[in-house]
Each structure stands twice: as structure tokens, then as C-alpha cells.
Design an enzyme around this catalytic site. Structure first.
Site, mmCIF file in Angstrom:
data_model
loop_
_atom_site.group_PDB
_atom_site.id
_atom_site.type_symbol
_atom_site.label_atom_id
_atom_site.label_comp_id
_atom_site.label_asym_id
_atom_site.label_seq_id
_atom_site.Cartn_x
_atom_site.Cartn_y
_atom_site.Cartn_z
ATOM 1 N N TYR A 13 -2.282 -0.701 10.245
ATOM 2 C CA TYR A 13 -2.284 -1.188 8.863
ATOM 3 C C TYR A 13 -1.079 -0.657 8.102
ATOM 4 O O TYR A 13 -0.379 -1.405 7.406
ATOM 5 C CB TYR A 13 -3.585 -0.743 8.179
ATOM 6 N N SER A 16 0.850 -1.194 0.000
ATOM 7 C CA SER A 16 0.000 0.000 0.000
ATOM 8 C C SER A 16 0.878 1.234 0.000
ATOM 9 O O SER A 16 2.003 1.214 0.516
ATOM 10 C CB SER A 16 -0.889 0.013 1.251
#
Length: 261
Positions: free
Chosen positions: A153, A139
Site C-alpha cells: 500500500y 497517504s
């Protein structure tokens, strides 16, 4: 977008995690369109997913990854391409003090340890053949974290990117290519769920939640989120012979969101 070559992945045995929804499903469909045999896993099976070998398993657990690896190697006799799409965040908003040890462990299990465990089980047969491809989906939060909502995350994805780079150094000389893909905002069901989570935590509306994420990201110069099919196309390219000399790289697909080189 051009129609895929229906023979591009003929005879290829491909494992895609989280292949029933979002970018994972788009990736499964892209490989199927290229003639591959595909196996995937998720906690719940989709009734609309066809032409794919499926294993119902919780990949955040060692038992779940073992079940998928065993099924993949038994049914296909080996895996040529391993794509780790599984990931996401279910932790509450509110910054670092809102996260318990359980939240941190859940994010690490989903976004890092699933890949680590599955690689450990699948990659040895690639090494034995001196051939194989691994794609880790990370990501842009690995370098652009959103501390108010997804700090755990972001940390887990940063660890995944570092792990992916280290693995490429070890496996390249053994004939196995390793690359990563780092998407920004993708237009998926998980994105909608994420916005609901933020709205519930802040007491605001979904639109307010969307605007808060856009503000934290600094905007998207392209003006829109990426579509799952666009992410899948990048993954398919990296898995193909067209990318035979690409190794140890991390490709950003974010519409220009990351503001630095």
C-alpha cells in the site's frame, strides 16, 4: 466548523471515487453542501446516500473505470472536478515475504491504477476546455511506510504521489490544476477493518493492533485521528477558486504524525 457556502460549487460537476463510506462519503456530502452535482461509484451502493448520481462498479478494473467515466460524461456532459479517494489495503501483515504477486497487483490496482485509468478517460475534456481540477488522495505512508503491515500500500501511494506531481507539470500549462492530499490516520470504517486484519495476522487483540500502528507511526502529536469531514474540507478547499494558484502541491493532514519537515 463553519457551515459551507451553499453556492460555492453551484454548476460544478464533480466526480468522487469511493463516495459511499469514510472520507469519500464526507467529501461527497461536502460538495453537495456547496451546491455541486456529484457522481460517485463503489462496488456496493449505500441505501442512505441520496442526491448523488451513482454507478455500481469495481474501479480496480479497466471495465469499472470505463463504466464510471462513461456515466459521468454522459449524464453530466463533462466533469469539472475529479477527486480520487478510493484506496486502502487488504494485504496480510507479516512483512514483505507475506505478500504474493497477487497482493502487490491488488494494491497497485486499487491505489494507483484506478487514478491513472480514470484520469486518462476524464481529463481530455478538461484540457479541451482549458479548465479543471484533480485531487489525488495519497497517504503519509508515501514517506512513512509501515513495513510490517502495509508495505505494498505504501509503495502504491508513493507511486500515486509521484504520478500526481508529474501530471501537474503536464496539465498546468493546459489550464488544469492537480494537487494531492496525504492523510494520516483517519477515523473511518476502513481503519477498523485494517486493525482487524492486523489483529488476525498477529493473533492479538484490536487494542494491541491499534497500539502497534501508533508505535509504528511514532504517535500522533495532536492526540487523535483525523475525522473524515476534516479531510473532506481540505479537498473542497483545493477544488475551490480559493486555491486557484495552488498547483502541484501535496498537503499532509496527519495531526503532526510525520516527524520531519
Amino acid at each position: 466548523m463553519a457551515r459551507p457556502d451553499p453556492t460555492e460549487f453551484t454548476y460544478q460537476r464533480i466526480l468522487v471515487t469511493a463516495g459511499t463510506k469514510g472520507a469519500g462519503r464526507a467529501t461527497v456530502e461536502r460538495f453537495l453542501a456547496g451546491g455541486a452535482r456529484v457522481i460517485t461509484a463503489a462496488r456496493a451502493k449505500s441505501d442512505t446516500l441520496s442526491g448523488v448520481e451513482f454507478v455500481q462498479a469495481d474501479l480496480t478494473t479497466p471495465e469499472g473505470t470505463a463504466a464510471l467515466a462513461d456515466a459521468a460524461l454522459t449524464r453530466f456532459g463533462g466533469i469539472d472536478v475529479l477527486v480520487h479517494v478510493v484506496g486502502g489495503s487488504s494485504s496480510p501483515a507479516g512483512g514483505f515475504t507475506a505478500l504474493s504477486d497477487a497482493h502487490w497487483q491488488a494494491e497497485l490496482d486499487l491505489n494507483l491504477m484506478t487514478a491513472v485509468r480514470l484520469d486518462r478517460l476524464i481529463v481530455p475534456q478538461m484540457i479541451a476546455r482549458k479548465a479543471g481540477v484533480i485531487v489525488h488522495v495519497s497517504s503519509i505512508q508515501r514517506t512513512l511506510p509501515l513495513p510490517e503491515s502495509t508495505i505494498a500500500y505504501a509503495a502504491a501511494k508513493a507511486a500515486l504521489s509521484t504520478y500526481s506531481k508529474a501530471l501537474s507539470k503536464e496539465l498546468g500549462p493546459k489550464g488544469v490544476r492537480v494537487n494531492a492530499v496525504s492523510p494520516g490516520w483517519i477515523n473511518t470504517e476502513a481503519t477498523a477493518d485494517f486493525l482487524k486484519l492486523i489483529a488476525e495476522g498477529s493473533g492479538g487483540t484490536l487494542e494491541e493492533a491499534r497500539q502497534s500502528v501508533l508505535q509504528a507511526l511514532g504517535g500522533i502529536p495532536l492526540g487523535r485521528a483525523a475525522e473524515p469531514t476534516e479531510v473532506a474540507e481540505l479537498i473542497a478547499f483545493l477544488a475551490s477558486d480559493r486555491a486557484a494558484s495552488i498547483h502541484g502541491a501535496d498537503y499532509v493532514i496527519d495531526g503532526g504524525t510525520v516527524p520531519t519537515v
